[in-house]
Design a protein around this motif. Structure first.
Motif, PDB file in Angstrom:
ATOM      1  N   HIS A 181       0.831  -1.200   0.000  1.00  0.00           N
ATOM      2  CA  HIS A 181       0.000   0.000   0.000  1.00  0.00           C
ATOM      3  C   HIS A 181       0.872   1.259   0.000  1.00  0.00           C
ATOM      4  O   HIS A 181       1.791   1.364   0.807  1.00  0.00           O
ATOM      5  N   LEU A 182       0.540   2.195  -0.866  1.00  0.00           N
ATOM      6  CA  LEU A 182       1.128   3.536  -0.824  1.00  0.00           C
ATOM      7  C   LEU A 182       0.003   4.513  -0.523  1.00  0.00           C
ATOM      8  O   LEU A 182      -0.997   4.564  -1.256  1.00  0.00           O
ATOM      9  N   ILE A 183       0.141   5.283   0.555  1.00  0.00           N
ATOM     10  CA  ILE A 183      -0.868   6.269   0.933  1.00  0.00           C
ATOM     11  C   ILE A 183      -0.215   7.645   0.870  1.00  0.00           C
ATOM     12  O   ILE A 183       0.704   7.942   1.636  1.00  0.00           O
ATOM     13  N   VAL A 184      -0.682   8.467  -0.065  1.00  0.00           N
ATOM     14  CA  VAL A 184      -0.112   9.795  -0.266  1.00  0.00           C
ATOM     15  C   VAL A 184      -0.985  10.801   0.484  1.00  0.00           C
ATOM     16  O   VAL A 184      -2.091  11.121   0.048  1.00  0.00           O
ATOM     17  N   ASN A 185      -0.483  11.277   1.607  1.00  0.00           N
ATOM     18  CA  ASN A 185      -1.281  12.114   2.491  1.00  0.00           C
ATOM     19  C   ASN A 185      -0.878  13.585   2.464  1.00  0.00           C
ATOM     20  O   ASN A 185      -1.707  14.444   2.726  1.00  0.00           O
ATOM     21  N   GLY A 186       0.350  13.893   2.178  1.00  0.00           N
ATOM     22  CA  GLY A 186       0.819  15.272   2.282  1.00  0.00           C
ATOM     23  C   GLY A 186       0.039  16.227   1.392  1.00  0.00           C
ATOM     24  O   GLY A 186      -0.385  15.878   0.293  1.00  0.00           O
ATOM     25  N   ALA A 187      -0.172  17.447   1.873  1.00  0.00           N
ATOM     26  CA  ALA A 187      -0.909  18.436   1.094  1.00  0.00           C
ATOM     27  C   ALA A 187      -0.477  19.834   1.495  1.00  0.00           C
ATOM     28  O   ALA A 187       0.017  20.052   2.606  1.00  0.00           O
ATOM     29  N   TYR A 188      -0.713  20.770   0.586  1.00  0.00           N
ATOM     30  CA  TYR A 188      -0.451  22.182   0.869  1.00  0.00           C
ATOM     31  C   TYR A 188      -1.771  22.911   0.968  1.00  0.00           C
ATOM     32  O   TYR A 188      -2.627  22.822   0.084  1.00  0.00           O
ATOM     33  N   VAL A 189      -1.957  23.639   2.066  1.00  0.00           N
ATOM     34  CA  VAL A 189      -3.100  24.539   2.217  1.00  0.00           C
ATOM     35  C   VAL A 189      -2.612  25.763   2.984  1.00  0.00           C
ATOM     36  O   VAL A 189      -1.926  25.629   4.000  1.00  0.00           O
ATOM     37  N   SER A 190      -2.947  26.936   2.484  1.00  0.00           N
ATOM     38  CA  SER A 190      -2.428  28.168   3.060  1.00  0.00           C
ATOM     39  C   SER A 190      -3.453  28.843   3.964  1.00  0.00           C
ATOM     40  O   SER A 190      -4.615  29.013   3.583  1.00  0.00           O
ATOM     41  N   ASP A 191      -3.013  29.241   5.151  1.00  0.00           N
ATOM     42  CA  ASP A 191      -3.875  30.011   6.047  1.00  0.00           C
ATOM     43  C   ASP A 191      -4.249  31.359   5.438  1.00  0.00           C
ATOM     44  O   ASP A 191      -5.309  31.920   5.741  1.00  0.00           O
ATOM     45  N   LYS A 192      -3.388  31.873   4.575  1.00  0.00           N
ATOM     46  CA  LYS A 192      -3.622  33.197   3.990  1.00  0.00           C
ATOM     47  C   LYS A 192      -4.771  33.197   2.985  1.00  0.00           C
ATOM     48  O   LYS A 192      -5.404  34.234   2.757  1.00  0.00           O
ATOM     49  N   THR A 193      -5.034  32.046   2.370  1.00  0.00           N
ATOM     50  CA  THR A 193      -6.029  32.011   1.297  1.00  0.00           C
ATOM     51  C   THR A 193      -7.229  31.124   1.583  1.00  0.00           C
ATOM     52  O   THR A 193      -8.193  31.146   0.824  1.00  0.00           O
ATOM     53  N   SER A 194      -7.202  30.337   2.640  1.00  0.00           N
ATOM     54  CA  SER A 194      -8.267  29.361   2.875  1.00  0.00           C
ATOM     55  C   SER A 194      -9.631  30.007   3.070  1.00  0.00           C
ATOM     56  O   SER A 194     -10.663  29.393   2.774  1.00  0.00           O
ATOM     57  N   SER A 195      -9.665  31.251   3.545  1.00  0.00           N
ATOM     58  CA  SER A 195     -10.944  31.924   3.775  1.00  0.00           C
ATOM     59  C   SER A 195     -11.369  32.803   2.611  1.00  0.00           C
ATOM     60  O   SER A 195     -12.457  33.399   2.640  1.00  0.00           O
ATOM     61  N   LEU A 196     -10.543  32.885   1.568  1.00  0.00           N
ATOM     62  CA  LEU A 196     -10.846  33.774   0.446  1.00  0.00           C
ATOM     63  C   LEU A 196     -11.741  33.105  -0.589  1.00  0.00           C
ATOM     64  O   LEU A 196     -11.544  31.942  -0.954  1.00  0.00           O
ATOM     65  N   THR A 197     -12.733  33.845  -1.071  1.00  0.00           N
ATOM     66  CA  THR A 197     -13.565  33.424  -2.187  1.00  0.00           C
ATOM     67  C   THR A 197     -12.891  33.871  -3.482  1.00  0.00           C
ATOM     68  O   THR A 197     -11.889  34.595  -3.444  1.00  0.00           O
ATOM     69  N   PRO A 198     -13.417  33.473  -4.654  1.00  0.00           N
ATOM     70  CA  PRO A 198     -12.772  33.918  -5.901  1.00  0.00           C
ATOM     71  C   PRO A 198     -12.623  35.431  -6.005  1.00  0.00           C
ATOM     72  O   PRO A 198     -11.564  35.929  -6.413  1.00  0.00           O
TER      73      PRO A 198
END
Length: 260
Positions: free
Chosen positions: A81-98
Motif C-alpha cells: 500500500h502507498l498512501i499519499v497524504n501530504g498536502a499544501y493549504v495556506s492560512d492566507k487564502t483558505s478563507s478567500l472566495t474567488p
C-alpha cells in the motif's frame, strides 16, 4: 503481513496512520517526512518502535527516489500500500472566495503554484517513485488523500465559496488518480482518491464549530468533526474493501459519495 508507505507522515492524519497501522505488529509501516528526526522523536515519545521513517518531500523527486531505494531494502523490493497524504493549504487564502483575490492577483498566482506543486505534481512524483515497488507487491493499492471540498454538490448545498486554490488543486488530483487507474488497470493496480471527512487536525475549536454549522446545510444530521483515529480507522476499512472494479474512484471515509 502487509506493508504500508505513508507519504506526509509528520503530523495529523499521516502520523495517525503510523500509530494505527503499527498497532498490528505484523504490518511493515514506513513513513516519509521532510523532517524525519522530528517524527522519530515523536514516535519514541509515544513508545512506538516498529515504524521506519525516511526523508521524503513531495516537491522533491530526488528525495522520493532516494526514499524508495531505502524502502526497497527493508521491504524486500515490494510494497503493498502507498498512501499519499501530504498536502499544501495556506492560512492566507483558505478563507478567500474567488472575488477575494481582486487586488491580490500575485497572491492568487503564488498560492495556486504552491498548491499545484504539492497537491498535484507532488502526488505524481510520489506515485512514480514508488510504482515499481507497488507493482512487485501482492496487494497493489495506491491511495491519495483528497477532500470532499472538491465536490460540486457539497459546494453548492453548503454554500462554500472559499478555499479556492486548495479545493481546485485537489480536484485536479482526483483527475490524476483516474488517469493512473486507466493506464494501469491491466496490471491490477488499484488507485483510490479518498476523502477523510472533517477531521480535528489542529484548528481552533471554534473553527470546527463553525464548519459543522456550514456543513449541516449539506448533511443536516452531521455531528461535527471527528478525531484522526476515527478517520483513519474508517479510511482503512474503505481501503481494505475497494477492488479493481472501483479503481480510480473518489470515495469518502464512509465508502460512499456522501462526504460527511
Amino acid at each position: 503481513m502487509a506493508s504500508y508507505v505513508i507519504a506526509g507522515a509528520s503530523r495529523g492524519l499521516g502520523y495517525q496512520y503510523l500509530q494505527t497501522l503499527s498497532s498490528n505488529p505484523s504490518n511493515t509501516v514506513i513513513g516519509l517526512a521532510r523532517n524525519p528526526s522530528a517524527v522519530k522523536s515523536q514516535l519514541a515519545s509515544d513508545g512506538i518502535t516498529n515504524v521506519h521513517i525516511f526523508a521524503g518531500d513531495l516537491t522533491s523527486p530526488s528525495s522520493l527516489s532516494a526514499a524508495a531505494t531505502e524502502v526497497s531494502k527493508i521491504a524486500n523490493g515490494k510494497v503493498d500500500h502507498l498512501i499519499v497524504n501530504g498536502a499544501y493549504v495556506s492560512d492566507k487564502t483558505s478563507s478567500l472566495t474567488p472575488t477575494g483575490f481582486i487586488g491580490n492577483e500575485e497572491l492568487l498566482k503564488s498560492d495556486f503554484e504552491a498548491s499545484i506543486n504539492t497537491n498535484v505534481v507532488g502526488v505524481i512524483y510520489t506515485i512514480n517513485a514508488f510504482l515499481p515497488l507497488i507493482k512487485a507487491g501482492s496487494v497493489k493499492k495506491v491511495v491519495v488523500i483528497s477532500t470532499g471540498m472538491t465536490e460540486p454538490d457539497l459546494i453548492k448545498e453548503a454554500e462554500v465559496a472559499a478555499s479556492v486554490t486548495y479545493a481546485a488543486s485537489k480536484a485536479a488530483t482526483n483527475v490524476v488518480v483516474y488517469k493512473y487507474a486507466t493506464e494501469l488497470k491491466s496490471e491490477g493496480i488499484i488507485f483510490l482518491a479518498l476523502s477523510p471527512g472533517l477531521v480535528r487536525t489542529g484548528l481552533p475549536e471554534e473553527m470546527y464549530d463553525y464548519l459543522a454549522e456550514v456543513f449541516r446545510k449539506y448533511e443536516p444530521g452531521f455531528k461535527g468533526a471527528i478525531s484522526t483515529q476515527e478517520s483513519v480507522e474508517a479510511q482503512l476499512k474503505v481501503i481494505q474493501g475497494v477492488g479493481i472494479e472501483q479503481s480510480g474512484e473518489f470515495l469518502s471515509h464512509l465508502g460512499t459519495k456522501r462526504w460527511l
